[in-house]
Design a protein around this motif. Structure first.
Motif, PDB file in Angstrom:
ATOM      1  N   PHE A 123     -71.177 126.663  56.762  1.00 52.62           N
ATOM      2  CA  PHE A 123     -72.638 127.559  56.243  1.00 52.62           C
ATOM      3  C   PHE A 123     -73.221 127.340  55.073  1.00 52.62           C
ATOM      4  O   PHE A 123     -72.506 127.376  54.462  1.00 52.62           O
ATOM      5  N   VAL A 143     -76.563 129.645  53.174  1.00 54.81           N
ATOM      6  CA  VAL A 143     -77.632 130.859  53.463  1.00 54.81           C
ATOM      7  C   VAL A 143     -78.612 130.832  52.117  1.00 54.81           C
ATOM      8  O   VAL A 143     -77.634 130.905  51.344  1.00 54.81           O
ATOM      9  N   THR A 160     -80.886 126.716  68.752  1.00 54.06           N
ATOM     10  CA  THR A 160     -81.003 126.784  67.730  1.00 54.06           C
ATOM     11  C   THR A 160     -81.404 127.297  66.613  1.00 54.06           C
ATOM     12  O   THR A 160     -81.789 127.430  65.536  1.00 54.06           O
ATOM     13  N   PHE A 210     -81.488 129.629  64.858  1.00 56.16           N
ATOM     14  CA  PHE A 210     -81.185 130.932  64.254  1.00 56.16           C
ATOM     15  C   PHE A 210     -80.576 129.927  62.283  1.00 56.16           C
ATOM     16  O   PHE A 210     -80.529 130.549  62.356  1.00 56.16           O
ATOM     17  N   MET A 211     -81.127 128.738  63.047  1.00 61.05           N
ATOM     18  CA  MET A 211     -80.975 127.613  61.653  1.00 61.05           C
ATOM     19  C   MET A 211     -82.067 126.887  61.489  1.00 61.05           C
ATOM     20  O   MET A 211     -83.358 126.716  62.049  1.00 61.05           O
ATOM     21  N   LEU A 217     -77.801 128.467  57.667  1.00 66.15           N
ATOM     22  CA  LEU A 217     -78.979 129.407  58.832  1.00 66.15           C
ATOM     23  C   LEU A 217     -79.877 130.138  58.731  1.00 66.15           C
ATOM     24  O   LEU A 217     -80.498 130.258  56.695  1.00 66.15           O
ATOM     25  N   LEU A 277     -81.483 135.335  62.668  1.00 66.48           N
ATOM     26  CA  LEU A 277     -80.122 134.784  63.335  1.00 66.48           C
ATOM     27  C   LEU A 277     -79.853 136.069  64.745  1.00 66.48           C
ATOM     28  O   LEU A 277     -78.717 135.930  65.443  1.00 66.48           O
TER      29      LEU A 277
END
Length: 164
Positions: A22, A24, A125, A127-128, A142, A147
């Motif tokens: 992932f 950020v 999705t 939160f993506m 993310l 989120l």
């Protein structure tokens, strides 16, 4: 196809949860900590492991593996807490995300990103921000500010207040 709203090269911090990678935005990361004592707070969501003392401030810690429906994170030499700043309607909430390991920081160009997959109507999705290509693999980018739902953010803020 690129991700809407991302028009420039940005640095991302990558981390692992199980076998998945992932990312950020670095601008949302305050610091990275080694595993430390986490104090449980009663009547909080399962994914909230508790709170930590960060230089005198109470910081809620969430287990991203539990948040994403995986098994609970277990302590290892690589386990760490990524402290991030989440923008909410009431201001900024500082929280820790428990992860299996931190990988690297690198820059992603807009053309290396794809929108989050749309698989029917039952998969959320939101939160993506999207999927990034790094070498031969994809990583999930993310959107930390999306989120958590509003109710979850209230729970996290209340846990912060209760522990203080």
């Amino acid at each position: 196809m690129t991700v809407a709203g991302i028009t420039e090269i940005r640095p991302y911090l990558t981390f692992a949860l199980a076998e998945e990678i992932f990312a950020v935005e670095v601008s949302k990361v305050r610091e990275i900590l080694e595993w430390t004592t986490i104090t449980r707070v009663p009547q909080t969501p399962d994914f909230m492991r508790g709170v930590i003392n960060l230089r005198g401030s109470v910081v809620p810690v969430i287990d991203l593996r539990l948040k994403f429906g995986m098994t609970e994170t277990t302590r290892s030499v690589s386990t760490c807490i990524i402290v991030v700043e989440v923008d909410t309607d009431d201001g900024t909430l500082v929280l820790g995300m428990l992860t299996d390991s931190v990988q690297e920081v690198f820059e992603l160009a807009p053309e290396s990103m794809e929108p989050a997959p749309k698989i029917g109507t039952s998969l959320d999705t939101s939160f993506m921000k999207g999927m990034g290509r790094h070498g031969d693999s994809f990583l999930m980018i993310l959107d930390i500010d999306r989120l958590f739902g509003a109710a979850e953010l209230v729970d996290l803020a209340n846990a912060d207040s209760a522990a203080a």
